[in-house]
Scaffold this motif. Structure first.
Motif, short mmCIF file in Angstrom:
data_model
loop_
_atom_site.label_atom_id
_atom_site.label_comp_id
_atom_site.label_asym_id
_atom_site.label_seq_id
_atom_site.Cartn_x
_atom_site.Cartn_y
_atom_site.Cartn_z
N PRO A 4 0.83 -1.22 0.00
CA PRO A 4 0.00 0.00 0.00
C PRO A 4 0.86 1.26 0.00
O PRO A 4 1.08 1.88 1.04
CB PRO A 4 -0.82 -0.14 1.28
CG PRO A 4 0.01 -0.99 2.18
CD PRO A 4 0.78 -1.93 1.30
N PHE A 5 1.35 1.63 -1.16
CA PHE A 5 2.26 2.78 -1.26
C PHE A 5 1.62 4.08 -0.81
O PHE A 5 2.26 4.92 -0.17
CB PHE A 5 2.76 2.93 -2.70
CG PHE A 5 3.74 1.88 -3.13
CD1 PHE A 5 3.31 0.77 -3.83
CD2 PHE A 5 5.08 1.98 -2.81
CE1 PHE A 5 4.20 -0.21 -4.22
CE2 PHE A 5 5.99 1.02 -3.21
CZ PHE A 5 5.55 -0.09 -3.91
N ASP A 6 0.32 4.27 -1.13
CA ASP A 6 -0.32 5.54 -0.78
C ASP A 6 -0.40 5.74 0.73
O ASP A 6 -0.14 6.83 1.25
CB ASP A 6 -1.71 5.60 -1.41
CG ASP A 6 -2.55 4.39 -1.08
OD1 ASP A 6 -3.78 4.45 -1.23
OD2 ASP A 6 -1.97 3.35 -0.66
N ILE A 7 -0.73 4.67 1.45
CA ILE A 7 -0.81 4.78 2.92
C ILE A 7 0.58 4.99 3.50
O ILE A 7 0.78 5.79 4.42
CB ILE A 7 -1.48 3.52 3.51
CG1 ILE A 7 -2.88 3.34 2.92
CG2 ILE A 7 -1.54 3.60 5.02
CD1 ILE A 7 -3.56 2.08 3.36
N PHE A 55 -0.97 4.19 10.59
CA PHE A 55 -0.33 2.90 10.84
C PHE A 55 -1.37 1.83 11.15
O PHE A 55 -1.24 0.67 10.73
CB PHE A 55 0.66 3.04 12.00
CG PHE A 55 1.43 1.78 12.27
CD1 PHE A 55 1.20 1.02 13.41
CD2 PHE A 55 2.39 1.32 11.36
CE1 PHE A 55 1.91 -0.14 13.65
CE2 PHE A 55 3.10 0.15 11.60
CZ PHE A 55 2.86 -0.58 12.75
N ASN A 56 -2.44 2.21 11.87
CA ASN A 56 -3.52 1.25 12.15
C ASN A 56 -4.18 0.80 10.85
O ASN A 56 -4.48 -0.39 10.67
CB ASN A 56 -4.55 1.89 13.07
CG ASN A 56 -4.02 2.08 14.48
OD1 ASN A 56 -3.06 1.41 14.90
ND2 ASN A 56 -4.60 3.01 15.22
N VAL A 57 -4.42 1.75 9.93
CA VAL A 57 -5.01 1.38 8.64
C VAL A 57 -4.07 0.46 7.86
O VAL A 57 -4.49 -0.52 7.26
CB VAL A 57 -5.32 2.66 7.82
CG1 VAL A 57 -5.77 2.30 6.41
CG2 VAL A 57 -6.37 3.50 8.51
N PHE A 58 -2.78 0.77 7.89
CA PHE A 58 -1.77 -0.03 7.20
C PHE A 58 -1.78 -1.46 7.72
O PHE A 58 -1.80 -2.43 6.95
CB PHE A 58 -0.40 0.64 7.41
CG PHE A 58 0.73 0.00 6.65
CD1 PHE A 58 1.43 -1.08 7.17
CD2 PHE A 58 1.10 0.48 5.40
CE1 PHE A 58 2.47 -1.66 6.48
CE2 PHE A 58 2.13 -0.10 4.69
CZ PHE A 58 2.82 -1.18 5.24
N ILE A 86 -2.91 -5.10 5.69
CA ILE A 86 -2.08 -6.27 5.38
C ILE A 86 -2.53 -7.49 6.17
O ILE A 86 -2.33 -8.62 5.74
CB ILE A 86 -0.59 -5.96 5.65
CG1 ILE A 86 -0.32 -5.67 7.14
CG2 ILE A 86 -0.12 -4.80 4.80
CD1 ILE A 86 1.16 -5.53 7.47
N ARG A 87 -3.13 -7.27 7.35
CA ARG A 87 -3.67 -8.42 8.10
C ARG A 87 -4.81 -9.08 7.36
O ARG A 87 -5.03 -10.28 7.49
CB ARG A 87 -4.14 -7.97 9.48
CG ARG A 87 -3.04 -7.89 10.54
CD ARG A 87 -3.64 -7.62 11.91
NE ARG A 87 -2.63 -7.62 12.96
CZ ARG A 87 -2.20 -8.72 13.59
NH1 ARG A 87 -2.69 -9.89 13.23
NH2 ARG A 87 -1.29 -8.65 14.54
N ILE A 126 6.99 -6.59 3.80
CA ILE A 126 6.16 -5.37 3.76
C ILE A 126 6.55 -4.41 4.87
O ILE A 126 6.71 -3.19 4.64
CB ILE A 126 4.67 -5.75 3.87
CG1 ILE A 126 4.22 -6.49 2.62
CG2 ILE A 126 3.81 -4.52 4.10
CD1 ILE A 126 2.81 -7.02 2.69
N LEU A 127 6.76 -4.93 6.09
CA LEU A 127 7.11 -4.06 7.22
C LEU A 127 8.52 -3.52 7.09
O LEU A 127 8.81 -2.39 7.53
CB LEU A 127 6.94 -4.82 8.53
CG LEU A 127 5.47 -5.14 8.85
CD1 LEU A 127 5.37 -6.17 9.98
CD2 LEU A 127 4.72 -3.88 9.23
N LEU A 128 9.44 -4.27 6.47
CA LEU A 128 10.77 -3.74 6.21
C LEU A 128 10.70 -2.58 5.20
O LEU A 128 11.46 -1.61 5.30
CB LEU A 128 11.68 -4.85 5.67
CG LEU A 128 12.24 -5.84 6.72
CD1 LEU A 128 12.95 -6.98 6.03
CD2 LEU A 128 13.18 -5.12 7.68
N MET A 129 9.79 -2.69 4.21
CA MET A 129 9.63 -1.60 3.24
C MET A 129 9.11 -0.34 3.93
O MET A 129 9.55 0.78 3.62
CB MET A 129 8.67 -2.03 2.13
CG MET A 129 9.26 -3.08 1.20
SD MET A 129 8.05 -3.66 -0.03
CE MET A 129 7.83 -2.19 -1.01
#
Length: 761
Positions: A548-551, A571-574, A578-579, A591-594
């Protein structure tokens, strides 16, 4: 005799044929009649509204032109009065005038009297159309004119010479030998108890040239009025009567606005005026409303003429177009053997009845046509003709706006089983279709089924209500597939394989679901034990993911601006996003490393020390070594974001002076714009509340007060150096006029007009 009877019969036959022809063309005349109505009504409406808009625009432009003219006249009057007033103020601090004012008028020596009178005479001669300059002594009640010395007891003083007026104002005076406007100052200057009054008197004719030079409506009257609404001078044409003039003056007296216009139909009068901000004088214009109606009558005449021409042209076009449109109907009637016996109905009614018969024939073949359309839709024939496809869906009574899914049933080699032989293929597919129709009827759904002989498959289509959620529709489709498999195994005694496509929001996308179902069937070779092959399950690839690049970008932006609440929310939305995806462990960590790398890159403009501190937090190792996703989320919230905010606060504090200088520079460059805290904070990429605290810390001053002070200082300069109206100066400093007056008075304790007057005095 017999010949005459034959002629009569021929004439009657021709008359009958002509009447029959006219009767048979009733629909043609209806076309012409409806066409005329459809032309006449819009033209009349358009003409009416065009007339109203034209008249309104012309009246508005005319009113504005009059206001401009009145404003120019008033400016010229103000200029004439200002010139005389400034010349008078040149004598206020003259030593001889001051000495004479401090002495009783009777005690002035001859030499001083001659000197003072000479200066009064010089001033009188220097001002065009000046009646004279006078010096009135309070104690002795005597007046020294530029050409004589008069006591109050002299009878001629009252009738032949003007008196002094109220201090600081222009007053209109008339007598047997004069009509003047008088401006008076008290002497000595700045004294609470004046001993003398110095006055300049301008002839009424000083303003006659201004009125004489204007070129305006012949029927209009123009008036110059003083602050008491007395007419100083007027240019009249004899069109406005006395009662009308009084009605206009009464309205001006009761109107508090500095300029306005009123059209009084009862008094047949249009009144406009403009009041001077300098002197309080009025320039008024009065015009009889009846004299303004001539141009309106011309517009009405032109509008009526154009409308009639348009209606005439429209009638001709309607006749010929109706004739051309009627030609195919006439040809159709001839082809259908339309006879006089059928003329009880008009042509179109008769053709419509024939069309209804044709539709009944079509309805009998509707199932075959519907199936043919669906086969064409799934084959991609309407892939680039959405509107045509939707029209055909409506024609075949298909729910075009419903959600849909495609199922492809492959019975395999059913001949291996005892119930059927190879030649029973059509019977097998008919049985599958019957079971399917029974199942969807029990589920209160709609659907279609047909056989694809070339692929030895049955295609089943299911339609869901459009307000049903996709997940619910997906579950119902799976349940329907399971029930279908169980029923076929129970009744037909052989197993099948079923490919299930994805849910589509509209029928126009049904082909995509069909192609997915066909593709899913290709996985039978590696999923031979699975009777239902769901496309989304067999195609799922755990190594692929959508980041999710925009978020992520919004989180970095909010982080740099110091907005803690927005970072937490983003961050909650992010995390929730992914969950919701069924990713593998490695994909979650990637994803979290990105996201971690994106936050570090967001600080590339910061100092090397700050970047070094961020990198030394060992985020990569923490993300890769954590056992659960919850641990990584908690580290982001409690440790990583907190450390980033600390770095931001430290960097902003070290650059506080640079930031505030940038803010001040931006405000000074854009004084004519709005400078809300939110807008300025966006310009320097800071949170508004943080900028407010930083501004107070660096300058010791409230941000809003600083902006108001800068704008008021600029306004002072413009009030001192220009004659711009107040509303223009308000625009120059980014305020509305009302807000500007309030802010200016709060800071200076004076209104803008009072400040300008005080500076110039």
């Amino acid at each position: 005799m017999k010949l005459r009877a034959d002629k009569v019969r021929v004439m009657l036959r021709k008359l009958r044929q002509r009447l029959e022809t006219r009767i048979s063309r009733r629909y043609f005349y209806k076309l012409i009649g409806l066409g005329l109505v459809s032309v006449v009504v819009p033209i009349m409406l358009i003409s009416f509204f065009s007339y109203r808009i034209t008249v309104s625009n012309m009246e508005g432009q005319n009113d504005q032109a009059r206001f401009d003219m009145l404003g120019q006249l008033q400016s010229r009057v103000d200029e004439r009065l200002e010139t005389a007033r400034n010349a008078l103020y040149a004598l206020v601090f003259d030593s001889d005038i001051t000495q004479a004012a401090n002495m009783n008028g009777a005690a002035i020596g001859p030499q001083l009297l001659i000197d003072v009178q000479g200066k009064l005479s010089t001033l009188t001669q220097s001002i065009q159309d000046s009646y004279g300059v006078s010096l009135y002594f309070v104690d002795s009640e005597t007046t020294l004119f530029n050409d004589r010395y008069i006591k109050k007891s002299d009878a001629s003083w009252v009738s032949d010479f003007p008196k002094h007026g109220p201090v600081g104002e222009w007053m209109y005076q008339t007598g047997s030998g004069f009509q003047v406007v008088t401006h008076t100052v008290a002497l000595p200057a700045m004294s609470e108890s004046p001993k003398a009054y110095l006055s300049i008197h301008l002839h009424q004719r000083a303003f006659a040239g201004i009125l004489r030079d204007i070129d305006f409506i012949e029927s209009a009257d123009v008036y110059f009025l003083d602050v008491t609404f007395k007419p100083i001078l007027a240019r009249t044409q004899g069109e406005v009567e006395g009662a009308q003039t009084e009605a206009g003056l009464d309205w001006i007296r009761g109107n508090p606005r500095v300029y306005d216009i009123r059209n009084d139909a009862k008094a047949d009068l249009s009144t406009q005026y403009v009041q001077s901000e300098r002197t309080g004088w009025y320039t008024a214009l009065m015009v009889p409303l009846s004299s303004q109606s001539a141009f309106t009558a011309d517009i009405v005449g032109i509008t009526v003429l154009v409308s009639l021409l348009a209606i005439g042209a429209g009638a001709v076009l309607i006749y010929f177009n109706s004739k051309r449109l009627y030609a195919p109907i006439r040809q159709w009637l001839q082809d259908e053997n339309y006879t006089p016996e059928d003329q009880k109905k008009d042509e179109w009614a008769w053709l419509r009845s024939r069309w209804n018969n044709l539709k009944e024939d079509l309805q009998r073949s509707a199932p075959e046509l519907r199936e043919a359309f669906l086969i064409s839709l799934l084959g991609g024939y309407y892939a680039h003709a959405k509107e045509e496809a939707e029209a055909l869906m409506k024609r075949h009574h298909l729910p075009h706006d419903h959600k849909c899914v495609a199922l492809v049933v492959d019975p395999g080699d059913f001949s291996k089983y005892r119930s059927f032989e190879a030649k029973d293929e059509a019977l097998v597919h008919m049985a599958i279709a019957n079971i399917f129709e029974e199942l969807i009827s029990h589920s209160y759904l709609e659907g279609d089924s047909f056989h694809r002989p070339e692929a030895y498959q049955s295609v089943l289509l299911v339609y869901f209500p459009r307000d049903m959620k996709d997940e619910q529709a997906r579950q119902m489709a799976k349940q329907l597939a399971q029930s279908l498999i169980q029923s076929i195994e129970t009744y037909l005694k052989f197993p099948i394989t079923l490919g299930l496509g994805g849910i589509r929001p509209v029928m126009h996308e049904l082909r995509e679901s069909y192609l997915e179902a066909k593709e899913a069937l290709q996985y039978r070779i590696i999923r031979e034990d699975e009777p239902i092959l769901d496309f989304h399950e067999v195609k799922q690839d755990s190594g692929r993911f959508d980041y999710p690049f925009d978020i992520s970008e919004q989180i970095v932006k909010d982080l740099r601006s110091g907005n803690r609440e927005e970072v937490e929310r983003g961050f909650n939305v992010f995390v929730d996003l992914i969950r919701a995806c069924n990713y593998s462990d490695a994909v979650y960590r990637k994803i979290l490393l990105m996201l971690y790398s994106a936050t570090i890159q967001g600080f590339y403009q910061y100092s090397k020390e700050a970047m070094s501190d961020l990198i030394n937090q060992n985020g990569h190792e923490i993300i890769l070594s954590a056992q659960f996703l919850t641990e990584i989320e908690q580290w982001f919230r409690d440790t990583w974001f907190a450390y980033c905010f600390a770095i931001i606060d430290h960097e902003n504090e070290s650059k506080g002076k640079q930031v505030i200088d940038a803010v001040k520079s931006y405000i000074s460059r854009t004084l004519n714009q709005d400078h809300s805290l939110q807008l300025v904070a966006e310009q320097v990429n800071l949170n508004p509340s943080y900028l407010s605290r930083l501004f107070r810390k660096e300058t010791g001053q409230n941000f809003v007060q600083y902006v108001a002070q800068i704008k008021v200082e600029e306004a002072k300069k413009q009030l001192e150096q220009t004659d711009e109206p107040i509303y223009r100066i308000a625009e120059h400093v980014g305020y509305t006029e009302q807000t500007f007056r309030r802010v200016f008075k709060n800071l200076t304790k004076m209104s803008p007009n009072e400040y300008r007057t005080s500076i110039r005095k």
